[in-house]
Motif scaffolding. Structure first.
Motif, PDB file in Angstrom:
ATOM      1  N   ASN A 149       0.823  -1.217   0.000  1.00 23.10           N
ATOM      2  CA  ASN A 149       0.000   0.000   0.000  1.00 23.10           C
ATOM      3  C   ASN A 149       0.856   1.265   0.000  1.00 23.10           C
ATOM      4  O   ASN A 149       0.403   2.334   0.403  1.00 23.10           O
ATOM      5  N   ARG A 195       3.086  -1.822   5.599  1.00 20.93           N
ATOM      6  CA  ARG A 195       1.693  -1.760   5.144  1.00 20.93           C
ATOM      7  C   ARG A 195       0.789  -0.992   6.117  1.00 20.93           C
ATOM      8  O   ARG A 195       0.046  -0.104   5.675  1.00 20.93           O
ATOM      9  N   TYR A 233       1.557   1.314   8.276  1.00 22.29           N
ATOM     10  CA  TYR A 233       1.958   2.723   8.279  1.00 22.29           C
ATOM     11  C   TYR A 233       1.499   3.415   6.998  1.00 22.29           C
ATOM     12  O   TYR A 233       0.941   4.530   7.042  1.00 22.29           O
ATOM     13  N   ASN A 234       1.709   2.753   5.855  1.00 16.93           N
ATOM     14  CA  ASN A 234       1.260   3.337   4.586  1.00 16.93           C
ATOM     15  C   ASN A 234      -0.257   3.488   4.555  1.00 16.93           C
ATOM     16  O   ASN A 234      -0.780   4.495   4.059  1.00 16.93           O
ATOM     17  N   THR A 235      -0.960   2.500   5.077  1.00 21.55           N
ATOM     18  CA  THR A 235      -2.433   2.550   5.114  1.00 21.55           C
ATOM     19  C   THR A 235      -2.900   3.728   5.973  1.00 21.55           C
ATOM     20  O   THR A 235      -3.843   4.453   5.611  1.00 21.55           O
ATOM     21  N   MET A 236      -2.247   3.915   7.116  1.00 22.14           N
ATOM     22  CA  MET A 236      -2.607   5.029   7.988  1.00 22.14           C
ATOM     23  C   MET A 236      -2.353   6.369   7.293  1.00 22.14           C
ATOM     24  O   MET A 236      -3.205   7.278   7.342  1.00 22.14           O
ATOM     25  N   LYS A 238      -2.319   6.990   4.124  1.00 20.76           N
ATOM     26  CA  LYS A 238      -3.326   7.181   3.071  1.00 20.76           C
ATOM     27  C   LYS A 238      -4.649   7.614   3.678  1.00 20.76           C
ATOM     28  O   LYS A 238      -5.354   8.486   3.148  1.00 20.76           O
ATOM     29  N   TRP A 239      -5.012   7.028   4.805  1.00 22.80           N
ATOM     30  CA  TRP A 239      -6.273   7.387   5.485  1.00 22.80           C
ATOM     31  C   TRP A 239      -6.233   8.848   5.945  1.00 22.80           C
ATOM     32  O   TRP A 239      -7.256   9.549   5.896  1.00 22.80           O
ATOM     33  N   LEU A 240      -5.039   9.306   6.330  1.00 23.85           N
ATOM     34  CA  LEU A 240      -4.879  10.695   6.761  1.00 23.85           C
ATOM     35  C   LEU A 240      -4.676  11.650   5.594  1.00 23.85           C
ATOM     36  O   LEU A 240      -4.552  12.855   5.803  1.00 23.85           O
ATOM     37  N   GLY A 241      -4.608  11.082   4.376  1.00 24.69           N
ATOM     38  CA  GLY A 241      -4.392  11.908   3.197  1.00 24.69           C
ATOM     39  C   GLY A 241      -2.969  12.415   3.069  1.00 24.69           C
ATOM     40  O   GLY A 241      -2.721  13.432   2.408  1.00 24.69           O
TER      41      GLY A 241
END
Length: 264
Positions: free
Chosen positions: A241, A252, A254-257, A259-262
């Motif tokens: 991600n 993964r 950390y990247n997901t977080m 992305k969720w935070l923009g």
């Protein structure tokens, strides 16, 4: 060499840098193989010990062995030099201090011949030193896990054509270490099956001067991760991600977080 002979020939490529102490034992483990035909290509990578003399003596003693001598360029360059010169359609890289079992090549070739979708065949392995053997629990292969760490040791068998399609070993990684991990990513990130044979076929020698110890500093790890991300961004994005991180297991989530935070 006829095409049929070349198709069945296995080329064992042995980069050697100051491993003269172990080189004969390594070559003898190959010569004891139950599989034929094969050739052994020793690439002396600018050794400062007696490696070149020992390699030359082995070539005189055994017709299957030949030697290439080059200036020191690192293990990736040595492997590429040997594979480029190889006559066989199937390649087995083997470092100058490691060993293989007598049945390893034969079993691996059977898989590659019977299953065209398989790109890489390896076995179970053990680590050893003068004190004896140590267990080595290799994680099962998956493309996702390969994004986080390597579970295929360098001495797996593959087709020379796939080495070329993958872009060969990255010689730019000379001082970064883990060249074999990056090579398997190149070879397998877009497909291809992997088979692990159900027996111990590879013996990894632990030595005080191993390259892994020399390339384990935080600075070198960061350099290596930056290189991997620059070469395989789409792969890491698909599997993690986003980019591979210094703390790889956190990549993964950390990247997901982010992305969720923009923020990614």
């Amino acid at each position: 060499m006829h095409a049929s002979e070349q198709e069945n020939l296995v080329s064992i490529v042995i980069p050697c840098y100051n491993q003269g102490k172990y080189l004969r034992e390594t070559v003898l483990s190959v010569l004891g193989s139950t599989y034929h035909p094969f050739e052994v290509i020793i690439v002396n990578d600018g050794s400062k010990d007696d490696s070149l003399q020992i390699a030359g003596a082995l070539a005189k003693e055994f017709p299957e062995v030949r030697v290439i001598d080059q200036e020191n360029g690192g293990v990736s360059k040595a492997r590429n030099t040997g594979i480029e010169d190889a006559n066989g359609s199937i390649i087995l890289p083997l470092d100058g201090d490691d060993l293989i079992s007598k049945e390893y090549i034969e079993a691996a070739v059977k898989v590659l011949k019977a299953q065209p979708a398989v790109k890489v065949v390896y076995s179970q392995g053990v680590k050893f030193d003068e004190a004896g053997q140590k267990s080595w629990n290799l994680k099962p292969f998956s493309r996702h896990q390969l994004a986080l760490d390597n579970m295929i040791f360098c001495s797996a068998l593959f087709r020379k054509v796939d080495w070329r399609k993958a872009g060969k070993y990255s010689e730019e990684m000379r001082f970064m270490g883990r060249e074999d991990w990056e090579f398997w990513i190149k070879m397998l990130k877009d497909g291809g099956e992997v088979v692990q044979l159900p027996f111990t076929g590879f013996y990894y020698r632990l030595t005080p001067n191993s390259k892994r110890k020399k390339t384990s500093s935080a600075a070198i790890k960061r350099e290596r991760i930056a290189f991997l991300n620059s070469r395989h961004a789409a792969y890491f994005s698909r599997e993690l991600n986003g980019p591979l991180r210094f703390r790889r297991s956190w990549s993964r989530p950390y990247n997901t977080m982010l992305k969720w935070l923009g923020m990614l």
